[in-house]
Design a protein around this motif. Structure first.
Motif, short mmCIF file in Angstrom:
data_model
loop_
_atom_site.label_atom_id
_atom_site.label_comp_id
_atom_site.label_asym_id
_atom_site.label_seq_id
_atom_site.Cartn_x
_atom_site.Cartn_y
_atom_site.Cartn_z
N VAL A 55 -23.44 17.08 15.18
CA VAL A 55 -23.38 16.57 13.81
C VAL A 55 -24.12 17.53 12.88
O VAL A 55 -25.30 17.81 13.06
N LEU A 56 -23.39 18.05 11.90
CA LEU A 56 -23.98 18.90 10.86
C LEU A 56 -24.06 18.05 9.59
O LEU A 56 -23.06 17.85 8.90
N ASP A 57 -25.28 17.56 9.30
CA ASP A 57 -25.48 16.64 8.16
C ASP A 57 -26.00 17.41 6.96
O ASP A 57 -27.19 17.72 6.87
N VAL A 63 -27.63 10.81 9.52
CA VAL A 63 -27.59 10.74 10.98
C VAL A 63 -28.35 9.53 11.55
O VAL A 63 -27.83 8.83 12.43
N LYS A 67 -26.44 6.77 13.86
CA LYS A 67 -26.80 6.46 15.24
C LYS A 67 -27.05 4.96 15.42
O LYS A 67 -26.65 4.37 16.43
N HIS A 80 -25.81 14.71 18.35
CA HIS A 80 -26.82 15.76 18.37
C HIS A 80 -26.84 16.45 17.01
O HIS A 80 -25.81 16.97 16.56
N SER A 81 -27.99 16.41 16.34
CA SER A 81 -28.12 17.12 15.07
C SER A 81 -27.99 18.61 15.31
O SER A 81 -28.73 19.19 16.12
N TYR A 82 -27.05 19.21 14.64
CA TYR A 82 -26.74 20.63 14.86
C TYR A 82 -27.47 21.48 13.83
O TYR A 82 -27.42 21.21 12.62
N GLU A 83 -28.17 22.52 14.31
CA GLU A 83 -28.97 23.38 13.43
C GLU A 83 -28.23 24.64 13.02
O GLU A 83 -28.68 25.35 12.10
N LYS A 103 -18.86 16.97 10.63
CA LYS A 103 -19.50 17.56 9.45
C LYS A 103 -19.57 16.49 8.36
O LYS A 103 -18.56 15.92 7.95
#
Length: 415
Positions: A55-57, A63, A67, A80-83, A103
């Motif tokens: 997940v790109l927030d 997020v 969840k 999973h929070s994507y960096e 996204k």
């Protein structure tokens, strides 16, 4: 009685040893075993069913709420929070690191999402993510408009609506759902058994006539004895096949009772169904078999070539198909007048009266009347069928018309 037993055992043993019987029984049992172990098979081939979603927030605060909303979902999903960047996330999906990439962007502080996967089509995962994102969107929109979120929740919540039966002994929604599944299984089994075993009886008679075995049988045993011995032999064959399937299915259900609770097994009424329902199912099944089997044996005696069997069996197929289609309609409307009236027609009674008895509270006099009608029909058809069979087994040559019934009756009077 000795001749009856000899013909019965010969019919049964000849059929039970055939490759077609053994193969179809084995395939059915294998299908049941596969259905009961489908979860284990899926785990062995595909590992865990849990979906790994990156997940790109871009909004920075969606997020946690997403969840929380997903916790109530049935499908296992891990966010999973994507960096990294969007390009990197898409590459990870292609490489198999993640099952999908979500996204989240903002349009005037209203969150919106884009979901990327290898297939790209709407799926249960994308639909669940969209459903989980919807409450977040409503909450943000309410805050922007200065509306209390509690008021929004009250407005969007489902209306309280209950259905109350005035009849004291009316069945509950759970009982109706369970009955609907059992009726569907019963309809399907009766439909298949009539087509399969009825055709088998007719083919057996026609095959003996084409090989001239009938001439020997006629001189050694009365045709009526042959007719009912074949019906009983094929019935015993069917009980053997269904018995093996039921035993395997019962053992599987007992061994996997915890894993198979609910779902399709609950829908088909395998949980919580009363003993009376199964007794009715057995009685109507046997009566339906006897009725259609007698008709099949009668028609089978009119042909001397197996190629003509299917054409003369067409009326039997049409009758069972009409009953099946009315019963499917009756699953959603069991109290319809069409279902009620046709449930007293003997050829339709096994399906339609069973449907009504299982899903409605039918007066006992209607049940007794339906039993009386179908038993009377079996007796009348057996008496008439015995006469046709007696003359029909002596008919040779091409036969593909019901006009041969008259010829068969004439021959039976000469005996």
């Amino acid at each position: 009685m000795n001749k009856f037993g000899i013909i019965l055992s010969h019919t049964y043993l000849t059929r039970v040893k055939t490759k077609s019987f053994l193969i179809t029984t084995a395939i059915t049992i294998l299908f049941i075993l596969l259905a009961g172990n489908v979860q284990s098979i899926m785990h062995s081939f595909g590992g865990s069913n849990e979906q790994e979603i990156a997940v790109l927030d871009e909004t920075g605060g969606v997020v946690p709420a997403l969840k929380e909303n997903l916790q109530a979902g049935e499908r296992e999903m891990s966010l999973h929070s994507y960096e990294g960047t969007e390009t990197e996330a898409k590459k990870d999906v292609r490489d198999g690191t993640f099952d999908g990439f979500l996204k989240i962007t903002s349009n005037e502080d209203i969150p919106q999402g884009e979901y990327y996967s290898m297939q790209g089509n709407p799926s249960p995962v994308s639909e669940r993510l969209q459903q989980a994102l919807q409450p977040v969107k409503l909450s943000r929109a309410a805050n922007n408009a200065g509306i209390d979120p509690a008021a929004v929740q009250q407005i969007t919540s489902s209306v309280v609506f209950e259905t109350v039966a005035l009849q004291e002994d009316a069945k509950t929604a759970e009982e109706m759902n369970s009955a609907r599944g059992l009726v569907y299984v019963m309809l399907f089994l009766l439909y298949l058994s009539v087509i399969m075993y009825g055709n088998m009886i007719a083919m057996d008679v026609a095959n003996e006539k084409s090989s001239r075995v009938m001439e020997i049988l006629v001189s050694s045993a009365p045709p009526v004895t042959q007719m009912f011995a074949k019906i009983a032999g094929i019935a015993l064959l069917g009980l053997t096949q269904f018995g093996a399937i039921v035993v395997v299915g019962y053992i599987m259900l007992q061994s996997k009772q915890d894993q198979l609770t609910g779902g399709v097994f609950q829908y088909f009424g395998l949980q919580g169904a009363g003993a009376g329902t199964f007794i009715y199912a057995l009685v109507f099944f046997l009566l339906g078999y006897l009725l259609y089997a007698t008709l099949s044996a009668t028609l089978g005696s009119l042909v001397s070539r197996t190629e003509d069997v299917n054409q003369l069996m067409a009326p039997v197929i049409y009758l069972i198909m009409i009953a099946f289609f009315i019963a499917i309609f009756g699953l959603s409307s069991p109290d319809n007048m069409l279902v009620t009236v046709t449930s007293f027609i003997p050829f339709f009674t096994p399906m339609l009266m069973f449907l009504r008895v299982t899903m409605l509270n039918v007066p006992i006099w209607e049940i007794v009347l339906s039993f009386g009608l179908i038993i009377s029909a079996i007796i009348i058809l057996a008496a008439a069928g015995a006469r046709v069979y007696k003359g029909g087994v002596l008919l040779y040559g091409k036969s593909n018309s019901l006009k041969d019934v008259k010829r068969a009756l004439q021959l039976s009077k000469k005996e």
